[in-house]
Design a protein around this motif. Structure first.
Motif, mmCIF file in Angstrom:
data_model
loop_
_atom_site.group_PDB
_atom_site.id
_atom_site.type_symbol
_atom_site.label_atom_id
_atom_site.label_comp_id
_atom_site.label_asym_id
_atom_site.label_seq_id
_atom_site.Cartn_x
_atom_site.Cartn_y
_atom_site.Cartn_z
ATOM 1 N N ALA A 1 1.028 -1.254 0.005
ATOM 2 C CA ALA A 1 -0.041 0.030 -0.051
ATOM 3 C C ALA A 1 0.954 1.160 0.016
ATOM 4 N N THR A 2 0.302 2.409 -0.561
ATOM 5 C CA THR A 2 1.120 3.489 -0.902
ATOM 6 C C THR A 2 0.307 4.443 -0.003
ATOM 7 N N LEU A 3 0.877 5.264 0.844
ATOM 8 C CA LEU A 3 0.273 6.129 1.667
ATOM 9 C C LEU A 3 0.358 7.533 1.203
ATOM 10 N N SER A 4 -0.357 8.547 1.616
ATOM 11 C CA SER A 4 -0.379 9.878 1.089
ATOM 12 C C SER A 4 0.968 10.645 1.742
ATOM 13 N N ASP A 5 1.660 10.126 2.862
ATOM 14 C CA ASP A 5 2.732 10.807 3.152
ATOM 15 C C ASP A 5 4.248 9.928 2.321
ATOM 16 N N TRP A 6 3.749 9.203 1.332
ATOM 17 C CA TRP A 6 4.581 8.669 0.408
ATOM 18 C C TRP A 6 5.295 7.490 0.850
ATOM 19 N N ARG A 7 5.185 7.019 2.115
ATOM 20 C CA ARG A 7 5.639 5.858 2.731
ATOM 21 C C ARG A 7 4.759 4.627 2.178
ATOM 22 N N THR A 8 5.716 3.536 1.850
ATOM 23 C CA THR A 8 4.923 2.145 1.608
ATOM 24 C C THR A 8 4.957 1.257 2.679
ATOM 25 N N VAL A 9 3.719 0.544 2.688
ATOM 26 C CA VAL A 9 3.697 -0.352 3.872
ATOM 27 C C VAL A 9 3.178 -1.583 3.284
ATOM 28 N N GLU A 10 3.669 -2.974 3.724
ATOM 29 C CA GLU A 10 3.152 -4.241 3.306
ATOM 30 C C GLU A 10 2.123 -4.721 4.436
ATOM 31 N N ALA A 11 0.926 -5.394 4.223
ATOM 32 C CA ALA A 11 0.187 -5.881 5.008
ATOM 33 C C ALA A 11 -0.208 -7.591 4.660
ATOM 34 N N ARG A 12 -0.507 -8.383 5.208
ATOM 35 C CA ARG A 12 -0.977 -9.749 4.957
ATOM 36 C C ARG A 12 -2.431 -9.724 4.626
ATOM 37 N N ALA A 13 -2.934 -8.783 5.236
ATOM 38 C CA ALA A 13 -4.412 -8.566 5.011
ATOM 39 C C ALA A 13 -5.003 -7.071 5.128
ATOM 40 N N ILE A 14 -5.885 -6.887 4.538
ATOM 41 C CA ILE A 14 -6.643 -5.248 4.693
ATOM 42 C C ILE A 14 -8.043 -5.592 5.196
ATOM 43 N N VAL A 15 -8.498 -4.583 5.898
ATOM 44 C CA VAL A 15 -9.771 -4.309 6.267
ATOM 45 C C VAL A 15 -10.136 -3.222 5.532
ATOM 46 N N ASN A 16 -11.099 -3.037 4.812
ATOM 47 C CA ASN A 16 -11.788 -1.908 4.145
ATOM 48 C C ASN A 16 -13.021 -1.390 4.895
#
Length: 484
Positions: free
Chosen positions: A185-200
């Motif tokens: 995932a790309t966040l609005s502060d330009w960092r990128t994070v990884e996740a094994r699952a997402i909750v929308n």
């Protein structure tokens, strides 16, 4: 950095899931583009309730679940949730007396063993309940509970953070894609994070977010606007009223911040951004109150308003008032898991979170089990609030009567931590407006993610409801000087 769970949305559902997940030992990141409870979760009717009117649509499962949660919540957060008696006058009734009586018997039955007082008919001795009303003494009394909805959302986030969750406010998820077995995932502060699952848990924006994730959902939401007004006090007492209307809707009248809250409406809207009250809704709510109360009101009496767009699960109902308030959790395991939340209500958020973790257990490889059913919220370690308030006033007499009650309600047993070492009013720092001091402002900023004056004034403390525009501007200047 790789998380077990990336939660998108800092409303009540997202924060409740973050709390549940953190207590399961998962590594959690919650991202909210605005403020916690910035939208729907701070625009409710301020009730923890089973949903008496849902019985009319045979939604017995939802009512029973909500009533069980009501019992848990009044014990878990007695500073921000407390029982309230509701008067249901039979004047202007559109349902026969026997039907309402049967519905209340069923309401009590579905609630099972409960500490709240059960329903009964109005009595001739109920002058405090009947005096404000037109049309005699016929009607009923039953119980539900009041809640500070925005603070309940924040307390969920605080408990999540205390158990290892990372909470980011003012930051959005710009996009996310499934890559190499994880979400990137790309966040609005330009960092990128990884996740094994997402909750929308984006609420009214759940479908918009699915588009950003490149996923099509089988379920849909129906956007319904609910608006409320506040007017000068219509009656004395700490009870509320549930008023039947000719269109078969019900409208609540509830004590709120020294006045009377009246709501809600049910107006279909096209966009989440349509959360603005209109003249027609104000007129409707004034007329709804005027049908029942001897004290009459007009749109010019309205002192404040709020509106929220509720993301109700689209069950195909023809009218907004008939759409279910139950929720649907849609799990997509076409790669790293994606759980989308459709619908829901503030009363059942904890139960929703428990069910969400159950759905995520297999994809993430952990064992889900109940962790919050008997867990108190931050500040909730209070056995009796009146006794606690007396202790607060005795320990910190310089707070004054009204400020002591406001702060005891807001922070509960956390107040001892906030005021540790405070011996006098001078130790609180400057009064920034309405009795909200520099010390309290720093707590809200450092511990509760308040980033703007409105975060502190309108959602965390409600002090802003009692400030003039000039006082609000001065507070904003003080806030900027403290925090930039």
């Amino acid at each position: 950095m790789t998380y077990d769970l990336l939660i998108i949305g800092g409303g009540i559902n997202g924060c409740a899931i973050a709390r549940e997940a953190a207590l399961h030992g998962l590594k959690v990141l919650l991202v909210e583009r605005d403020d916690l409870a910035a939208h729907t979760s701070s625009a409710s009717t301020k009730l923890i309730h089973g949903g008496l009117r849902y019985l009319e649509f045979y939604d017995f499962k939802l009512v029973a679940e909500a009533l069980r949660e009501r019992e848990r919540l009044v014990k878990a957060a007695p500073h921000i949730i407390w029982p309230m008696r509701f008067v249901l006058p039979h004047g202007n009734a559109v349902r026969p007396w026997w039907m309402v009586r049967l519905g209340l018997y069923l309401y009590d039955f579905l609630g099972g063993k409960m500490t709240l007082a059960r329903s009964r008919g109005l009595r001739s001795s109920d002058a405090a309940y009947t005096a404000p009303l037109k049309g005699g003494h016929k009607g009923f009394v039953y119980s539900d509970a009041f809640v500070d909805d925005a603070r309940l959302t924040v307390l969920n986030a605080m408990d999540a953070a205390a158990n290892g969750a990372d909470v980011l406010v003012g930051i959005a998820v710009e996009s996310a894609r499934r890559e190499d077995g994880v979400w990137r995932a790309t966040l609005s502060d330009w960092r990128t994070v990884e996740a094994r699952a997402i909750v929308n848990a984006a609420g009214p924006w759940v479908h918009e977010m699915l588009g950003s994730l490149g996923v099509n959902a089988a379920s849909n939401v129906r956007l319904v606007k609910g608006s409320h007004i506040v007017v000068p006090k219509l009656y004395e007492g700490d009870h509320a009223y549930i008023l039947q209307q000719p269109d078969r809707r019900i409208v609540f009248a509830i004590p709120y911040q020294g006045g009377t809250e009246i709501g809600t409406t049910d107006v279909p809207v096209e966009r989440p951004e349509d959360a603005q009250i209109d003249d027609g809704e104000i007129a409707y709510l004034c007329e709804a109150a005027n049908r029942h109360f001897t004290k009459q009101i007009a749109p010019g009496d309205v002192t404040s308003t709020w509106s929220g767009v509720r993301p109700l699960y689209d069950d195909g109902a023809s009218e907004a008032k008939e759409v279910t308030r139950d929720y649907v959790l849609e799990l997509d395991t076409n790669g790293p898991a994606l759980l989308s939340i459709f619908g829901g209500k503030i009363t059942t958020a904890r139960h929703l979170a428990e069910e969400a973790l159950g759905k995520l257990a297999a994809p993430l490889g952990f064992r889900a089990h109940p962790v919050t059913r008997a867990r108190v919220f931050p500040g909730g370690a209070i056995t009796d609030f009146p006794t606690f308030l007396t202790q607060v006033r005795q320990t910190w007499p310089f707070l004054g009567e009204k400020r002591a009650e406001r702060m005891a309600r807001a922070y509960g047993s956390m107040l001892a931590e906030m005021l540790a070492g405070v011996q006098s009013e001078a130790d609180l720092g400057s009064d920034l407006g309405g009795g909200l001091t520099e010390l309290e402002a720093r707590w809200l900023h450092d511990r509760e993610w308040a980033r703007s004056p409105d975060d502190a004034l309108m959602r965390r403390s409600k002090v802003g409801l009692h400030l003039t525009p000039a006082e609000h501007d001065r507070f904003s200047q003080h806030w900027a000087a403290l925090f930039g």
